[in-house]
Design a protein around this motif. Structure first.
Motif, PDB file in Angstrom:
ATOM      1  N   ASP A 118      33.627   6.056  46.173  1.00  0.00           N
ATOM      2  CA  ASP A 118      32.604   5.029  46.007  1.00  0.00           C
ATOM      3  C   ASP A 118      31.606   5.017  47.163  1.00  0.00           C
ATOM      4  O   ASP A 118      30.386   4.957  46.946  1.00  0.00           O
ATOM      5  CB  ASP A 118      33.262   3.653  45.881  1.00  0.00           C
ATOM      6  CG  ASP A 118      33.935   3.457  44.532  1.00  0.00           C
ATOM      7  OD1 ASP A 118      33.629   4.224  43.596  1.00  0.00           O
ATOM      8  OD2 ASP A 118      34.775   2.538  44.417  1.00  0.00           O
ATOM      9  N   GLU A 172      42.564   5.707  40.929  1.00  0.00           N
ATOM     10  CA  GLU A 172      41.435   5.685  41.865  1.00  0.00           C
ATOM     11  C   GLU A 172      41.851   5.958  43.306  1.00  0.00           C
ATOM     12  O   GLU A 172      41.022   6.376  44.124  1.00  0.00           O
ATOM     13  CB  GLU A 172      40.719   4.326  41.808  1.00  0.00           C
ATOM     14  CG  GLU A 172      40.076   4.009  40.483  1.00  0.00           C
ATOM     15  CD  GLU A 172      40.981   3.171  39.587  1.00  0.00           C
ATOM     16  OE1 GLU A 172      42.220   3.226  39.795  1.00  0.00           O
ATOM     17  OE2 GLU A 172      40.459   2.484  38.694  1.00  0.00           O
ATOM     18  N   ASP A 202      27.765   5.825  46.491  1.00  0.00           N
ATOM     19  CA  ASP A 202      26.757   4.778  46.703  1.00  0.00           C
ATOM     20  C   ASP A 202      25.643   5.291  47.606  1.00  0.00           C
ATOM     21  O   ASP A 202      24.459   4.986  47.397  1.00  0.00           O
ATOM     22  CB  ASP A 202      27.412   3.540  47.324  1.00  0.00           C
ATOM     23  CG  ASP A 202      28.315   2.809  46.343  1.00  0.00           C
ATOM     24  OD1 ASP A 202      28.223   3.098  45.134  1.00  0.00           O
ATOM     25  OD2 ASP A 202      29.119   1.972  46.796  1.00  0.00           O
ATOM     26  N   ARG A 245      35.351   8.563  37.554  1.00  0.00           N
ATOM     27  CA  ARG A 245      35.671   7.708  38.708  1.00  0.00           C
ATOM     28  C   ARG A 245      37.075   7.099  38.624  1.00  0.00           C
ATOM     29  O   ARG A 245      37.773   7.018  39.642  1.00  0.00           O
ATOM     30  CB  ARG A 245      34.621   6.605  38.813  1.00  0.00           C
ATOM     31  CG  ARG A 245      34.077   6.403  40.224  1.00  0.00           C
ATOM     32  CD  ARG A 245      32.865   5.527  40.196  1.00  0.00           C
ATOM     33  NE  ARG A 245      32.254   5.359  41.510  1.00  0.00           N
ATOM     34  CZ  ARG A 245      31.054   4.846  41.696  1.00  0.00           C
ATOM     35  NH1 ARG A 245      30.326   4.478  40.654  1.00  0.00           N
ATOM     36  NH2 ARG A 245      30.562   4.715  42.915  1.00  0.00           N
TER      37      ARG A 245
END
Length: 442
Positions: free
Chosen positions: A388, A220, A392, A412
């Motif tokens: 993220d 990530e 979002d 992701r």
């Protein structure tokens, strides 16, 4: 690069710099060009200095990157002068006396204290263009960085001499060697920190030698564009690896990014391959007369097509770009100029007299807007990321239904993909310094 190359190529480089400097001084109405190499900066409330970084205007002339307190002086019609600080010092290693293939092109004065430089500088300070930081001031010789001089020199720095190409090729070879060591470390299951150490060992350069901080990102972490934390423990489940790291040689930089999948037969590897193929086509656009902004906008369309092909975007490529959804997954510029600095100067310069070429609307992070010409070197670095914060925002906005959130959830954990090459514009086909470097060590 053979040992003879610098001696062969450097004289023409110095001659070109003198031609440029002569014109720059004429435009600014000055008689002399003074360029301090820079000084050490000390931390407030402490006696420790920050890592020294040489003035790029200084290393444009000389392959010297660890010589604070020195000066370059050029007066049209005269041999360039190097004022070389070789201090009396038993706390640190003292620079060796100037030697090598470049010294014959300069009048050299060796000084033992920084203040001694003043006696070797022109007497009419008001007739001097002094390029440097305020900390480099010496008595009345305070950097004035006249715009007419700086604009001209920085604009033309985009056009590399054969000597500069040779320096950048060698920086690329060093970087490629280190990238191969880093990939081997990833395949062996090392942590980010240990991969970084393997890179530095292979490059034979540490953090102060490298042109920028290494981005070494597993899983990530690849979604953080400038990730430099270097975790000391390897994750239990290693899925992906993004490395953005360069090398230095003779004051010049390389800038290389690669992304790897642990499972080379999986879907993330297929996504890497798709980005890599698109990136190669973008590199082929580095041709004379091409507006660099066009490459950036075309990159958005190409990456939007990949997002559609992999079922991430439900919109057409054109609609993905028009709605701004493509910027969620590709939130930075396609690249920048490179040379003496990783993000080289005058990327927005309208001409050598100044002015600014604007960025395309809605693309604030593009670092170059010039039309490409032979001699320029730029990076081409498209990417697809699963960030993220940006995702979002998309989910809360009007285009939340434009993407398949289950597909995003699947990708992701891999962070993101970036592929970056340093590409030279020539009279004919582009010269990809990075791909050539990898081919040499295949």
């Amino acid at each position: 690069m053979s040992a003879a190359d610098p001696a062969i190529l450097y004289p023409q480089h110095v001659t070109e710099l003198q031609i440029r400097a002569t014109e720059a001084l004429a435009r600014g109405g000055f008689d002399h060009l003074l360029v301090p190499s820079g000084t050490l900066h000390y931390q407030v409330f402490d006696d420790r200095d920050y890592p020294y970084a040489v003035n790029p205007q200084f290393k444009a002339w000389l392959p010297l990157v660890r010589n604070p307190g020195s000066w370059l002086v050029f007066t049209p019609g005269h041999k360039p002068k190097l004022i070389y600080l070789q201090p009396f010092d038993y706390w640190h290693v003292v620079p060796e006396a100037p030697s090598g293939w470049w010294v014959e092109h300069f009048e050299i004065a060796i000084i033992r204290t920084p203040a001694e430089a003043a006696q070797h500088l022109p007497t009419a300070v008001e007739r001097c263009a002094i390029l440097g930081e305020p900390q480099s001031a010496l008595g009345g010789f305070v950097p004035n960085n006249p715009p007419a001089v700086v604009n001209y020199l920085e604009y033309h720095r985009a056009f590399k001499t054969p000597y500069e190409f040779a320096m950048m090729r060698e920086a690329t070879r060093i970087g490629v060697r280190a990238h191969r060591a880093a990939e081997a470390g990833f395949r062996a299951g090392l942590s980010e920190f240990d991969i970084h150490l393997a890179y530095c060992a292979a490059a034979r350069q540490d953090a102060n030698d490298l042109p920028y901080r290494n981005i070494v990102a597993l899983n990530e972490h690849g979604a953080v564009l400038h990730y430099t934390e270097l975790a000391t423990q390897a994750p239990g489940d290693v899925r992906s690896f993004l490395i953005d790291a360069g090398a230095s040689f003779g004051g010049y930089a390389s800038d290389i990014t690669r992304t790897y999948a642990h499972d080379t037969g999986g879907e993330f590897q297929a996504l890497i391959d798709a980005v890599d193929g698109a990136q190669r086509r973008m590199c082929d656009q580095v041709r004379p007369g091409t507006d660099y902004r066009r490459i950036h906008l075309d990159a958005h369309l190409a990456l939007a097509g990949i997002l559609h092909d992999f079922g991430i975007s439900r919109l057409s490529p054109e609609a993905t770009v028009e709605t701004g959804v493509s910027s969620v997954f590709f939130p930075h510029g396609i690249g920048h100029g490179i040379g003496l600095q990783v993000h080289d100067v005058a990327g927005f310069a309208q001409s050598d007299r100044g002015g600014t070429i604007p960025k395309p609307d809605g693309h604030p992070y593009l670092r170059t807007t010039r039309v490409l010409e032979p001699g320029m070197v730029v990076t081409i670095e498209p990417g697809i990321y699963f960030v993220d914060l940006l995702l979002d925002g998309l989910k809360r906005g009007e285009y939340a239904g434009a993407v398949d959130w289950d597909r995003i959830a699947a990708f992701r954990p891999y962070g993101g993909i970036r592929i970056e090459d340093d590409v030279a514009c020539t009279e004919a086909a582009p010269l990809n310094l990075t791909r050539d470097g990898f081919a040499e060590t295949a």
